[in-house]
Design a protein around this motif. Sequence first.
Motif, mmCIF file in Angstrom:
data_model
loop_
_atom_site.group_PDB
_atom_site.id
_atom_site.type_symbol
_atom_site.label_atom_id
_atom_site.label_comp_id
_atom_site.label_asym_id
_atom_site.label_seq_id
_atom_site.Cartn_x
_atom_site.Cartn_y
_atom_site.Cartn_z
ATOM 1 N N TYR A 99 -3.675 -0.135 1.834
ATOM 2 C CA TYR A 99 -3.950 -1.653 1.696
ATOM 3 C C TYR A 99 -2.806 -2.424 2.027
ATOM 4 C CZ TYR A 99 -5.245 -6.134 -0.617
ATOM 5 O OH TYR A 99 -5.301 -7.546 -0.748
ATOM 6 N N TYR A 100 -1.448 -2.054 1.546
ATOM 7 C CA TYR A 100 -0.519 -2.683 1.909
ATOM 8 C C TYR A 100 0.397 -2.266 3.078
ATOM 9 C CZ TYR A 100 -0.306 -4.425 -2.998
ATOM 10 O OH TYR A 100 -0.911 -4.990 -4.023
ATOM 11 N N ASN A 101 -0.452 -1.503 4.000
ATOM 12 C CA ASN A 101 0.032 -1.089 5.505
ATOM 13 C C ASN A 101 1.303 -0.656 5.585
ATOM 14 O OD1 ASN A 101 -1.432 -4.341 5.878
ATOM 15 N ND2 ASN A 101 -2.369 -2.516 6.762
ATOM 16 N N LEU A 215 -10.434 -5.509 -12.951
ATOM 17 C CA LEU A 215 -9.802 -6.830 -13.071
ATOM 18 C C LEU A 215 -8.704 -7.380 -12.365
ATOM 19 C CD1 LEU A 215 -9.986 -7.244 -16.909
ATOM 20 C CD2 LEU A 215 -11.566 -8.104 -15.090
ATOM 21 N N PHE A 216 -7.747 -6.390 -12.010
ATOM 22 C CA PHE A 216 -6.677 -6.418 -11.173
ATOM 23 C C PHE A 216 -7.080 -6.473 -9.901
ATOM 24 C CE2 PHE A 216 -3.694 -5.467 -14.873
ATOM 25 C CZ PHE A 216 -2.844 -6.418 -14.445
ATOM 26 N N MET A 221 -8.504 -9.721 -4.956
ATOM 27 C CA MET A 221 -9.284 -10.499 -3.810
ATOM 28 C C MET A 221 -9.440 -11.777 -3.984
ATOM 29 S SD MET A 221 -10.751 -7.702 -2.231
ATOM 30 C CE MET A 221 -9.009 -6.991 -2.497
ATOM 31 N N VAL A 222 -9.228 -12.508 -5.134
ATOM 32 C CA VAL A 222 -9.083 -13.946 -5.197
ATOM 33 C C VAL A 222 -8.038 -14.555 -4.548
ATOM 34 C CG1 VAL A 222 -8.763 -15.583 -6.785
ATOM 35 C CG2 VAL A 222 -10.514 -14.156 -7.483
ATOM 36 N N VAL A 223 -6.838 -13.579 -4.737
ATOM 37 C CA VAL A 223 -5.654 -14.134 -3.985
ATOM 38 C C VAL A 223 -5.812 -14.061 -2.419
ATOM 39 C CG1 VAL A 223 -3.207 -13.243 -3.761
ATOM 40 C CG2 VAL A 223 -4.174 -13.504 -5.986
ATOM 41 N N SER A 240 1.014 -8.261 -5.881
ATOM 42 C CA SER A 240 1.322 -7.200 -6.654
ATOM 43 C C SER A 240 0.340 -6.904 -7.515
ATOM 44 C CB SER A 240 2.535 -7.021 -7.232
ATOM 45 O OG SER A 240 2.466 -8.442 -8.400
ATOM 46 N N PHE A 241 -0.703 -7.551 -7.615
ATOM 47 C CA PHE A 241 -1.933 -7.456 -8.634
ATOM 48 C C PHE A 241 -2.431 -5.958 -8.433
ATOM 49 C CE2 PHE A 241 -2.256 -12.084 -8.424
ATOM 50 C CZ PHE A 241 -1.905 -12.114 -9.923
#
Length: 437
Positions: A99-101, A215-216, A221-223, A240-241
Amino acid sequence: SFISLPRNYKNKELKIYAYLQSSDVFSVYNIPFFGNYDDIKRDFIYRKIYPISVGISMITFGLTFMLISILAYYKEPEILSLVYNSMLCTVIGIWILCYYNVTFLFLNVTYETTLEYISMYTIVPLSFLILKTINKSYFKIQIDIITYISALVSIVLIALHFLHIVPINRGLPLYHVFIILGFASLLVVRNMDLQKREFSESHRTILRSILTFILFFFAQMVVYFLQLWNLIEPNVLTDSFLATGGLTIVAAQTYNYLVYIADSFARKQENASLTHLAYADGLTNLSNRSMSEKIMADLDKEDIDYCIISMDLNGLKTINDEYGHVAGDKYITDFAKILTNCFEPFGTCCRIGGDEFIIIIPETTEDNVIALIEKAKSALGVLNALYAGFTRSVACGYAFKHDYPDDDAHTIYLKADENMYAQKKKMHKELGILTRV
Protein backbone atom coordinates in the motif's frame (compact mmCIF):
# COMPACT_ATOMS: atom_id res chain seq x y z
CA SER A 1 10.01 3.63 -8.78
CA PHE A 2 13.39 5.20 -9.61
CA ILE A 3 14.35 6.15 -13.17
CA SER A 4 18.00 6.88 -13.94
CA LEU A 5 18.60 9.84 -16.28
CA PRO A 6 21.40 10.00 -18.85
CA ARG A 7 24.51 11.99 -17.93
CA ASN A 8 23.72 14.67 -20.53
CA TYR A 9 20.31 15.53 -19.11
CA LYS A 10 21.14 19.22 -18.59
CA ASN A 11 19.08 21.77 -20.58
CA LYS A 12 16.81 19.00 -21.81
CA GLU A 13 13.07 18.56 -21.36
CA LEU A 14 11.79 15.55 -19.40
CA LYS A 15 8.39 14.17 -20.32
CA ILE A 16 6.64 11.41 -18.38
CA TYR A 17 3.96 9.34 -20.11
CA ALA A 18 1.59 7.15 -18.13
CA TYR A 19 -0.09 4.34 -20.07
CA LEU A 20 -3.15 2.84 -18.41
CA GLN A 21 -4.34 -0.68 -19.17
CA SER A 22 -7.76 -0.03 -17.66
CA SER A 23 -10.04 2.98 -17.41
CA ASP A 24 -10.92 2.39 -13.77
CA VAL A 25 -7.49 2.34 -12.14
CA PHE A 26 -6.46 4.81 -9.46
CA SER A 27 -5.75 8.26 -10.89
CA VAL A 28 -3.67 9.59 -8.01
CA TYR A 29 0.08 9.94 -8.58
CA ASN A 30 2.84 11.12 -6.32
CA ILE A 31 4.72 14.23 -7.37
CA PRO A 32 7.99 13.23 -9.11
CA PHE A 33 11.23 14.11 -7.30
CA PHE A 34 14.39 15.00 -9.18
CA GLY A 35 17.83 14.58 -7.64
CA ASN A 36 20.64 12.25 -6.70
CA TYR A 37 19.50 8.62 -6.46
CA ASP A 38 20.92 8.00 -2.97
CA ASP A 39 19.54 11.26 -1.64
CA ILE A 40 16.05 10.61 -3.00
CA LYS A 41 16.08 7.03 -1.73
CA ARG A 42 17.17 8.13 1.75
CA ASP A 43 14.47 10.80 1.80
CA PHE A 44 11.87 8.28 0.64
CA ILE A 45 12.86 5.79 3.34
CA TYR A 46 12.84 8.56 5.95
CA ARG A 47 9.28 9.56 5.00
CA LYS A 48 8.12 5.93 4.90
CA ILE A 49 10.12 4.60 7.85
CA TYR A 50 7.01 4.10 10.03
CA PRO A 51 5.02 1.89 7.60
CA ILE A 52 8.23 0.12 6.54
CA SER A 53 9.03 -0.76 10.16
CA VAL A 54 5.45 -1.83 10.89
CA GLY A 55 5.16 -3.93 7.73
CA ILE A 56 8.46 -5.77 8.30
CA SER A 57 7.65 -6.28 11.97
CA MET A 58 4.22 -7.70 11.18
CA ILE A 59 5.56 -10.13 8.58
CA THR A 60 8.40 -11.29 10.84
CA PHE A 61 6.17 -11.49 13.89
CA GLY A 62 3.35 -13.21 12.01
CA LEU A 63 5.52 -15.87 10.38
CA THR A 64 7.38 -16.62 13.62
CA PHE A 65 4.27 -17.01 15.74
CA MET A 66 2.42 -18.83 12.97
CA LEU A 67 5.10 -21.54 13.10
CA ILE A 68 4.95 -21.61 16.90
CA SER A 69 1.15 -21.76 16.86
CA ILE A 70 1.05 -24.56 14.29
CA LEU A 71 3.48 -26.64 16.35
CA ALA A 72 1.48 -25.94 19.52
CA TYR A 73 -1.84 -26.68 17.78
CA TYR A 74 -1.28 -30.43 17.84
CA LYS A 75 -1.18 -30.36 21.65
CA GLU A 76 -3.60 -27.47 22.18
CA PRO A 77 -6.37 -27.45 19.49
CA GLU A 78 -7.97 -24.35 21.04
CA ILE A 79 -4.96 -22.35 19.82
CA LEU A 80 -6.31 -22.45 16.24
CA SER A 81 -7.54 -18.86 16.50
CA LEU A 82 -3.95 -17.77 17.19
CA VAL A 83 -2.79 -19.63 14.07
CA TYR A 84 -5.27 -17.67 11.93
CA ASN A 85 -4.40 -14.45 13.75
CA SER A 86 -0.72 -14.97 12.93
CA MET A 87 -1.63 -15.51 9.29
CA LEU A 88 -3.70 -12.32 9.35
CA CYS A 89 -0.78 -10.43 10.89
CA THR A 90 1.53 -11.62 8.08
CA VAL A 91 -0.91 -10.77 5.30
CA ILE A 92 -1.61 -7.29 6.70
CA GLY A 93 2.16 -6.70 6.90
CA ILE A 94 2.52 -7.55 3.20
CA TRP A 95 -0.45 -5.34 2.33
CA ILE A 96 1.00 -2.38 4.27
CA LEU A 97 4.32 -2.61 2.40
CA CYS A 98 2.46 -2.76 -0.91
CA TYR A 99 0.00 0.00 0.00
CA TYR A 100 2.84 2.40 0.81
CA ASN A 101 4.76 1.31 -2.35
CA VAL A 102 7.90 0.24 -0.52
CA THR A 103 8.24 -3.38 -1.60
CA PHE A 104 10.80 -2.45 -4.27
CA LEU A 105 13.26 -1.75 -1.44
CA PHE A 106 13.37 -5.47 -0.63
CA LEU A 107 12.17 -7.36 -3.68
CA ASN A 108 12.11 -6.95 -7.41
CA VAL A 109 8.33 -6.88 -7.45
CA THR A 110 7.01 -6.41 -10.96
CA TYR A 111 3.44 -7.00 -9.90
CA GLU A 112 3.34 -4.97 -6.71
CA THR A 113 -0.25 -3.88 -7.32
CA THR A 114 -1.34 -7.47 -7.88
CA LEU A 115 0.34 -8.52 -4.63
CA GLU A 116 -1.38 -5.63 -2.87
CA TYR A 117 -4.82 -6.75 -4.06
CA ILE A 118 -4.17 -10.44 -3.27
CA SER A 119 -3.12 -9.63 0.29
CA MET A 120 -6.02 -7.22 0.68
CA TYR A 121 -8.56 -9.76 -0.58
CA THR A 122 -7.12 -12.36 1.81
CA ILE A 123 -7.66 -10.17 4.88
CA VAL A 124 -11.46 -10.39 4.81
CA PRO A 125 -11.88 -14.21 4.70
CA LEU A 126 -9.12 -14.58 7.30
CA SER A 127 -10.96 -12.17 9.60
CA PHE A 128 -14.19 -14.12 9.13
CA LEU A 129 -12.29 -17.38 9.72
CA ILE A 130 -10.99 -16.03 13.03
CA LEU A 131 -14.50 -14.95 13.99
CA LYS A 132 -15.84 -18.38 13.01
CA THR A 133 -13.18 -20.12 15.13
CA ILE A 134 -13.71 -18.13 18.31
CA ASN A 135 -17.49 -17.77 17.99
CA LYS A 136 -19.40 -20.82 19.26
CA SER A 137 -22.68 -19.25 20.29
CA TYR A 138 -23.83 -16.20 18.32
CA PHE A 139 -25.27 -16.45 14.76
CA LYS A 140 -22.92 -19.35 14.10
CA ILE A 141 -24.59 -20.60 10.91
CA GLN A 142 -24.82 -17.13 9.37
CA ILE A 143 -21.17 -16.36 10.11
CA ASP A 144 -20.10 -19.74 8.73
CA ILE A 145 -21.94 -19.01 5.48
CA ILE A 146 -20.40 -15.53 5.14
CA THR A 147 -16.95 -16.98 5.89
CA TYR A 148 -17.18 -19.56 3.09
CA ILE A 149 -18.68 -17.09 0.62
CA SER A 150 -16.01 -14.43 1.28
CA ALA A 151 -13.25 -17.04 0.89
CA LEU A 152 -14.80 -18.31 -2.35
CA VAL A 153 -15.23 -14.79 -3.76
CA SER A 154 -11.60 -13.89 -2.97
CA ILE A 155 -10.31 -17.09 -4.58
CA VAL A 156 -12.47 -16.53 -7.69
CA LEU A 157 -11.37 -12.89 -8.08
CA ILE A 158 -7.69 -13.83 -7.80
CA ALA A 159 -8.12 -16.77 -10.20
CA LEU A 160 -9.98 -14.64 -12.79
CA HIS A 161 -7.17 -12.10 -12.70
CA PHE A 162 -4.44 -14.66 -13.36
CA LEU A 163 -6.56 -16.22 -16.10
CA HIS A 164 -6.70 -12.75 -17.71
CA ILE A 165 -10.50 -12.76 -17.63
CA VAL A 166 -11.28 -9.96 -15.16
CA PRO A 167 -8.71 -7.49 -13.70
CA ILE A 168 -8.27 -7.95 -9.99
CA ASN A 169 -9.26 -4.38 -9.15
CA ARG A 170 -12.78 -4.93 -10.51
CA GLY A 171 -13.62 -6.83 -7.36
CA LEU A 172 -13.17 -3.81 -5.10
CA PRO A 173 -16.91 -2.99 -4.76
CA LEU A 174 -17.64 -6.58 -3.71
CA TYR A 175 -14.66 -6.48 -1.36
CA HIS A 176 -16.00 -3.33 0.28
CA VAL A 177 -19.34 -5.06 0.82
CA PHE A 178 -17.62 -7.88 2.69
CA ILE A 179 -15.63 -5.39 4.76
CA ILE A 180 -18.89 -3.77 5.88
CA LEU A 181 -20.43 -7.20 6.53
CA GLY A 182 -17.37 -8.25 8.51
CA PHE A 183 -17.35 -5.06 10.56
CA ALA A 184 -21.08 -5.42 11.28
CA SER A 185 -20.65 -9.10 12.24
CA LEU A 186 -17.80 -8.29 14.58
CA LEU A 187 -19.80 -5.51 16.21
CA VAL A 188 -22.85 -7.74 16.69
CA VAL A 189 -20.84 -10.63 18.15
CA ARG A 190 -18.87 -8.24 20.36
CA ASN A 191 -22.10 -6.67 21.63
CA MET A 192 -23.63 -10.10 22.34
CA ASP A 193 -20.55 -11.12 24.29
CA LEU A 194 -20.65 -7.92 26.33
CA GLN A 195 -24.05 -9.07 27.55
CA LYS A 196 -23.39 -12.79 28.05
CA ARG A 197 -19.60 -12.83 28.66
CA GLU A 198 -18.99 -16.23 27.05
CA PHE A 199 -15.69 -15.46 25.25
CA SER A 200 -12.30 -15.92 26.83
CA GLU A 201 -10.13 -12.86 27.39
CA SER A 202 -7.89 -14.03 24.54
CA HIS A 203 -10.81 -14.12 22.11
CA ARG A 204 -12.06 -10.72 23.24
CA THR A 205 -8.61 -9.30 22.57
CA ILE A 206 -8.65 -10.73 19.04
CA LEU A 207 -12.09 -9.23 18.37
CA ARG A 208 -11.05 -5.82 19.68
CA SER A 209 -7.85 -5.78 17.62
CA ILE A 210 -9.63 -6.63 14.36
CA LEU A 211 -12.33 -4.03 15.02
CA THR A 212 -9.66 -1.44 15.78
CA PHE A 213 -7.76 -2.31 12.61
CA ILE A 214 -10.92 -1.91 10.50
CA LEU A 215 -11.55 1.50 12.07
CA PHE A 216 -8.01 2.59 11.17
CA PHE A 217 -8.58 1.19 7.67
CA PHE A 218 -11.73 3.28 7.30
CA ALA A 219 -9.81 6.33 8.55
CA GLN A 220 -7.10 5.73 5.93
CA MET A 221 -9.72 5.46 3.19
CA VAL A 222 -11.30 8.73 4.28
CA VAL A 223 -7.89 10.39 4.15
CA TYR A 224 -7.29 8.92 0.70
CA PHE A 225 -10.48 10.43 -0.72
CA LEU A 226 -9.85 13.76 0.98
CA GLN A 227 -6.44 13.86 -0.69
CA LEU A 228 -7.99 12.76 -3.97
CA TRP A 229 -10.37 15.74 -3.81
CA ASN A 230 -7.49 18.04 -2.83
CA LEU A 231 -9.10 18.85 0.51
CA ILE A 232 -5.99 17.96 2.55
CA GLU A 233 -2.30 17.66 1.79
CA PRO A 234 -0.45 14.36 2.34
CA ASN A 235 1.56 14.29 5.56
CA VAL A 236 3.15 11.79 7.93
CA LEU A 237 0.15 11.76 10.29
CA THR A 238 -2.56 11.20 7.70
CA ASP A 239 -0.53 8.50 5.96
CA SER A 240 0.06 6.49 9.15
CA PHE A 241 -3.45 5.28 10.00
CA LEU A 242 -3.12 1.93 8.22
CA ALA A 243 0.28 1.19 9.77
CA THR A 244 -1.01 2.13 13.23
CA GLY A 245 -3.95 -0.23 12.73
CA GLY A 246 -1.45 -2.97 11.92
CA LEU A 247 0.34 -2.33 15.19
CA THR A 248 -2.87 -3.05 17.09
CA ILE A 249 -2.86 -6.55 15.56
CA VAL A 250 0.75 -7.08 16.69
CA ALA A 251 0.01 -5.78 20.18
CA ALA A 252 -3.04 -8.03 20.48
CA GLN A 253 -1.12 -11.04 19.20
CA THR A 254 1.70 -10.42 21.69
CA TYR A 255 -0.76 -10.05 24.54
CA ASN A 256 -2.57 -13.22 23.50
CA TYR A 257 0.61 -15.26 23.51
CA LEU A 258 1.52 -13.94 26.94
CA VAL A 259 -1.97 -14.79 28.19
CA TYR A 260 -1.86 -18.21 26.52
CA ILE A 261 1.55 -19.04 27.98
CA ALA A 262 0.44 -17.92 31.45
CA ASP A 263 -2.87 -19.82 31.20
CA SER A 264 -1.17 -22.89 29.77
CA PHE A 265 1.40 -22.88 32.58
CA ALA A 266 -1.33 -22.44 35.19
CA ARG A 267 -3.40 -25.25 33.67
CA LYS A 268 -0.42 -27.59 33.57
CA GLN A 269 0.39 -26.78 37.17
CA GLU A 270 -3.22 -27.38 38.16
CA ASN A 271 -3.41 -30.64 36.20
CA ALA A 272 -0.12 -31.80 37.70
CA SER A 273 -1.40 -30.94 41.16
CA LEU A 274 -4.69 -32.75 40.59
CA THR A 275 -2.89 -35.75 39.12
CA HIS A 276 -0.57 -35.82 42.10
CA LEU A 277 -3.53 -35.71 44.48
CA ALA A 278 -5.29 -38.47 42.56
CA TYR A 279 -2.34 -40.82 42.21
CA ALA A 280 0.01 -40.02 45.11
CA ASP A 281 -0.03 -41.36 48.65
CA GLY A 282 -0.42 -38.51 51.11
CA LEU A 283 2.00 -39.83 53.73
CA THR A 284 4.88 -41.17 51.65
CA ASN A 285 4.44 -39.32 48.33
CA LEU A 286 4.77 -42.68 46.58
CA SER A 287 2.18 -43.69 44.01
CA ASN A 288 -1.04 -44.95 45.57
CA ARG A 289 -3.39 -47.87 44.94
CA SER A 290 -5.18 -46.03 42.11
CA MET A 291 -1.89 -45.54 40.27
CA SER A 292 -0.93 -49.18 40.77
CA GLU A 293 -4.25 -50.28 39.29
CA LYS A 294 -3.80 -47.90 36.36
CA ILE A 295 -0.29 -49.23 35.67
CA MET A 296 -1.51 -52.82 35.83
CA ALA A 297 -4.39 -52.01 33.47
CA ASP A 298 -1.89 -50.48 31.04
CA LEU A 299 0.34 -53.54 31.30
CA ASP A 300 -2.59 -55.72 30.25
CA LYS A 301 -2.69 -53.77 26.97
CA GLU A 302 1.00 -54.39 26.21
CA ASP A 303 2.92 -57.49 25.27
CA ILE A 304 5.90 -57.14 27.61
CA ASP A 305 7.33 -59.10 30.52
CA TYR A 306 7.29 -57.56 33.98
CA CYS A 307 7.67 -58.37 37.64
CA ILE A 308 5.35 -57.37 40.48
CA ILE A 309 6.84 -57.33 43.99
CA SER A 310 4.57 -57.34 47.03
CA MET A 311 6.04 -56.01 50.29
CA ASP A 312 4.61 -55.77 53.79
CA LEU A 313 6.32 -54.21 56.81
CA ASN A 314 6.61 -56.42 59.88
CA GLY A 315 5.49 -55.30 63.30
CA LEU A 316 3.81 -51.99 62.37
CA LYS A 317 0.82 -52.61 64.66
CA THR A 318 3.12 -53.37 67.61
CA ILE A 319 5.13 -50.19 66.99
CA ASN A 320 1.93 -48.13 66.76
CA ASP A 321 0.68 -49.62 70.04
CA GLU A 322 3.94 -49.34 71.97
CA TYR A 323 5.58 -46.20 70.53
CA GLY A 324 2.63 -44.33 69.05
CA HIS A 325 1.42 -43.60 65.52
CA VAL A 326 4.09 -40.93 64.99
CA ALA A 327 6.74 -43.64 65.29
CA GLY A 328 4.66 -45.91 63.03
CA ASP A 329 4.40 -43.17 60.41
CA LYS A 330 8.16 -42.61 60.63
CA TYR A 331 8.66 -46.34 60.05
CA ILE A 332 6.52 -46.12 56.91
CA THR A 333 8.11 -42.94 55.52
CA ASP A 334 11.65 -44.18 56.14
CA PHE A 335 10.83 -47.37 54.27
CA ALA A 336 9.26 -45.35 51.42
CA LYS A 337 12.55 -43.47 51.01
CA ILE A 338 14.39 -46.77 50.85
CA LEU A 339 12.04 -48.02 48.14
CA THR A 340 12.51 -44.83 46.15
CA ASN A 341 16.29 -45.05 46.33
CA CYS A 342 16.41 -48.76 45.50
CA PHE A 343 13.60 -49.30 42.99
CA GLU A 344 12.51 -46.01 41.38
CA PRO A 345 15.18 -46.07 38.64
CA PHE A 346 13.78 -49.43 37.49
CA GLY A 347 10.04 -49.29 38.18
CA THR A 348 7.19 -47.71 40.12
CA CYS A 349 6.77 -47.99 43.89
CA CYS A 350 3.25 -47.80 45.31
CA ARG A 351 1.81 -47.77 48.80
CA ILE A 352 -1.51 -49.58 48.59
CA GLY A 353 -2.38 -49.83 52.28
CA GLY A 354 -1.14 -49.06 55.79
CA ASP A 355 1.99 -51.23 55.67
CA GLU A 356 1.49 -52.73 52.19
CA PHE A 357 3.60 -51.80 49.19
CA ILE A 358 4.01 -53.08 45.65
CA ILE A 359 6.71 -52.40 43.08
CA ILE A 360 6.07 -52.90 39.38
CA ILE A 361 9.21 -53.36 37.25
CA PRO A 362 8.97 -53.88 33.47
CA GLU A 363 11.49 -55.94 31.47
CA THR A 364 13.70 -57.15 34.31
CA THR A 365 15.35 -60.37 35.49
CA GLU A 366 14.95 -62.42 38.64
CA ASP A 367 18.57 -61.81 39.61
CA ASN A 368 18.00 -58.07 39.40
CA VAL A 369 14.81 -58.29 41.49
CA ILE A 370 16.54 -60.38 44.20
CA ALA A 371 19.46 -57.93 44.29
CA LEU A 372 17.11 -54.94 44.68
CA ILE A 373 15.15 -56.63 47.47
CA GLU A 374 18.36 -57.47 49.33
CA LYS A 375 19.48 -53.86 48.90
CA ALA A 376 16.24 -52.62 50.47
CA LYS A 377 16.56 -55.09 53.37
CA SER A 378 20.16 -54.00 53.94
CA ALA A 379 19.04 -50.40 54.11
CA LEU A 380 16.51 -51.37 56.78
CA GLY A 381 19.35 -53.09 58.64
CA VAL A 382 21.31 -49.85 58.60
CA LEU A 383 18.34 -48.03 60.16
CA ASN A 384 18.14 -50.73 62.84
CA ALA A 385 21.82 -50.19 63.66
CA LEU A 386 21.44 -46.41 63.79
CA TYR A 387 18.10 -46.27 65.60
CA ALA A 388 17.77 -49.28 67.87
CA GLY A 389 14.40 -48.45 69.41
CA PHE A 390 12.63 -51.20 67.49
CA THR A 391 13.41 -53.74 64.79
CA ARG A 392 12.49 -52.95 61.19
CA SER A 393 11.95 -55.71 58.65
CA VAL A 394 9.88 -56.41 55.56
CA ALA A 395 8.34 -59.52 53.98
CA CYS A 396 8.62 -59.78 50.19
CA GLY A 397 7.15 -61.87 47.43
CA TYR A 398 7.29 -61.50 43.68
CA ALA A 399 5.88 -62.96 40.48
CA PHE A 400 6.78 -62.60 36.80
CA LYS A 401 4.48 -62.28 33.82
CA HIS A 402 6.41 -64.97 31.92
CA ASP A 403 5.55 -67.47 34.68
CA TYR A 404 1.82 -66.83 34.17
CA PRO A 405 1.47 -65.82 30.50
CA ASP A 406 -2.30 -66.33 30.40
CA ASP A 407 -3.06 -64.26 33.52
CA ASP A 408 -3.63 -60.53 33.83
CA ALA A 409 -1.52 -58.16 35.92
CA HIS A 410 -3.90 -58.22 38.89
CA THR A 411 -3.69 -62.01 39.07
CA ILE A 412 0.10 -61.82 38.92
CA TYR A 413 -0.02 -59.33 41.79
CA LEU A 414 -2.10 -61.83 43.81
CA LYS A 415 0.54 -64.49 43.10
CA ALA A 416 3.24 -62.14 44.39
CA ASP A 417 1.07 -61.36 47.41
CA GLU A 418 0.69 -65.07 48.19
CA ASN A 419 4.46 -65.49 48.06
CA MET A 420 4.87 -62.45 50.32
CA TYR A 421 2.44 -63.80 52.93
CA ALA A 422 4.19 -67.16 52.92
CA GLN A 423 7.45 -65.39 53.75
CA LYS A 424 5.73 -63.11 56.26
CA LYS A 425 4.29 -66.04 58.16
CA LYS A 426 7.74 -67.56 58.38
CA MET A 427 9.34 -64.26 59.49
CA HIS A 428 6.69 -63.62 62.13
CA LYS A 429 7.37 -67.04 63.59
CA GLU A 430 11.13 -66.38 63.65
CA LEU A 431 10.72 -62.86 65.12
CA GLY A 432 8.03 -63.86 67.59
CA ILE A 433 5.50 -61.39 66.15
CA LEU A 434 1.84 -62.25 66.51
CA THR A 435 0.22 -62.75 63.16
CA ARG A 436 -2.69 -60.40 62.49
CA VAL A 437 -6.09 -61.96 62.22
